[in-house]
Design a protein around this motif. Structure first.
Motif, mmCIF file in Angstrom:
data_model
loop_
_atom_site.group_PDB
_atom_site.id
_atom_site.type_symbol
_atom_site.label_atom_id
_atom_site.label_comp_id
_atom_site.label_asym_id
_atom_site.label_seq_id
_atom_site.Cartn_x
_atom_site.Cartn_y
_atom_site.Cartn_z
ATOM 1 N N LYS A 1 23.686 17.323 12.148
ATOM 2 C CA LYS A 1 24.793 17.864 11.355
ATOM 3 C C LYS A 1 26.021 18.260 12.188
ATOM 4 C CE LYS A 1 25.642 21.260 7.650
ATOM 5 N NZ LYS A 1 26.604 22.210 8.209
ATOM 6 N N PRO A 2 25.850 18.907 13.365
ATOM 7 C CA PRO A 2 27.047 19.352 14.087
ATOM 8 C C PRO A 2 28.070 18.244 14.341
ATOM 9 C CG PRO A 2 25.122 20.426 15.018
ATOM 10 C CD PRO A 2 24.609 19.414 14.007
ATOM 11 N N LYS B 1 19.243 18.896 10.241
ATOM 12 C CA LYS B 1 19.985 19.837 11.079
ATOM 13 C C LYS B 1 20.440 19.292 12.431
ATOM 14 C CE LYS B 1 18.203 23.967 8.871
ATOM 15 N NZ LYS B 1 17.623 25.303 9.048
ATOM 16 N N TYR B 2 19.571 18.531 13.105
ATOM 17 C CA TYR B 2 19.941 18.062 14.451
ATOM 18 C C TYR B 2 21.217 17.228 14.405
ATOM 19 C CZ TYR B 2 15.093 19.296 15.464
ATOM 20 O OH TYR B 2 13.898 19.964 15.586
ATOM 21 N N ASP C 1 30.006 17.484 11.153
ATOM 22 C CA ASP C 1 30.937 18.579 10.860
ATOM 23 C C ASP C 1 32.186 18.490 11.725
ATOM 24 O OD1 ASP C 1 29.517 19.794 8.839
ATOM 25 O OD2 ASP C 1 28.398 21.105 10.180
#
Lengths: 244, 244
Positions: free
Chosen positions: A156-157, A153-154, A160
């Motif tokens: 991923k941004p 998660k950390y 994206d």
């Protein structure tokens, strides 16, 4: 924990993994999570693994054994498509589950493993698969051209925001390093060295395989630029219209 | 899912929460997750909640009932310290567990709840607590001046980079919005409107309470600046010394 990611782009593939394994915070070790199989002018196949280390090592051992035995239909060096290779990985996962699953369950240990398989076999385009603990798998598509496994998660941004199939290999490699940097900062069970492998379509060989260790000057440079840039960008953000 | 965060700074407190609740992707609704209790010149107390909606509503109902009953030792408006208020919240969680825990377990539903309680009561400094499903709690310290609950990972890197106790309230509020933006982009079960509350130390009243809805012009501006800035920063990153 672990963090691995891979991107399938028009120009080729970018794959990266960290090297930290932990069984509790007092038992942290370094294990490489990237395996490469290559045959000149014919194929390049890369496997990334996350999850229980004993399980992932057992899966890789089966795959390696079949390569050594030169098994016609079961060797990563002989299969005729990457989908077939993904099936082999899935079968190896099921074999380990069949062998160890019951004992693990009795010991209260989850059967956790996830894998990313990327590469190109002559006659096909480069392909990218994600294989689950049940041995089934999915393939990356132009709409979702990347996979992550482990502590996803950390990091991923930034992927994206930055990556689509048109992204060039150099930018994608930088993005992979920034994504790993964000993850390493936020989770102490993800750590250096990083394995970073870039594959250029239709070459059937590694374009570059970097092992990024502590004090790697380029990685230091990248994270300094990024950290400083983020702080400067943040300072320049518009002020709210409301009073505080 | 939910994402709430709160920061305890030298200047005061910043608290923010999204408003999306889901029980499966086909049952997504909007519920506010921020409750405020205030008594002029005496106290401001804010509660943020994440987890099972029925449980969090039951907990808040108990707290509200005690406020209405003006219970000497059990009302958020009467307790003499924020630690005491945190204990009240923990007791309410245990009361709901005592009442519903067994039935939930039989139905295969986990008893999930986490809460953040922040505020200031006259005679104390502003304080910030995180309360767990077991009813116990921890307090923020200068070394770790912020708490997150719910879907915490996507929005954590920017807080880690930007926030310490010296951060001013306006910057912290911006950081909270950027953190929420990153989370909303990456997880469809976190969504607008955002409740953002800023409290300035020793005022015992809300400095600002913004409800950021779709098409909020400042939030749009912020996320456009941020997204564009990140892309530009990424383009300016140094190229690797190795050939691809």
């Amino acid at each position: 924990m672990t963090y691995c990611l891979a991107m399938a782009l028009d120009e080729g593939l970018v794959l990266a993994s960290d090297s930290r394994t932990n069984a509790g915070v007092d038992h942290i070790s370094t294990y490489r999570k990237m395996r490469v199989w290559q045959k000149d002018d014919d194929r390049l196949i890369v496997l990334l693994s996350a999850g229980n280390l004993a399980i992932t090592q057992a899966v890789v051992a089966i795959l390696e054994q079949n390569v050594r035995a030169d098994a016609t239909d079961h060797s990563m060096l002989n299969v005729d498509s990457l989908q077939h290779a993904a099936r082999l990985v899935g079968q190896a996962v099921r074999q380990v589950y069949h062998h160890d699953g019951k004992a693990l369950k009795e010991a209260g240990v989850d059967f956790t493993i996830s894998l990313i398989l990327g590469g190109q076999i002559k006659g096909e385009e480069p392909r990218l698969f994600m294989i689950y603990a049940a041995g089934n798998f999915i393939e990356a598509t132009p709409e979702t051209p990347y996979f992550q496994i482990g502590e996803t998660k950390y990091g991923k941004p930034i992927i994206d925001r930055m990556v689509n199939t048109k992204t060039d290999l150099t930018s994608a490699a930088k993005c992979a390093l920034v994504s790993l940097d964000s993850t390493i900062r936020s989770n102490m069970t993800v750590g250096l060295p990083i394995d970073l492998l870039v594959y250029r379509k239709d070459t059937f060989k590694v374009a570059t395989h970097q092992v990024v260790r502590d004090h790697d000057s380029y990685f230091e440079d990248l994270r300094t630029h990024w950290g400083k840039g983020i702080r400067e960008l943040f300072q320049r953000l518009p002020d709210p219209p409301w009073e505080i």
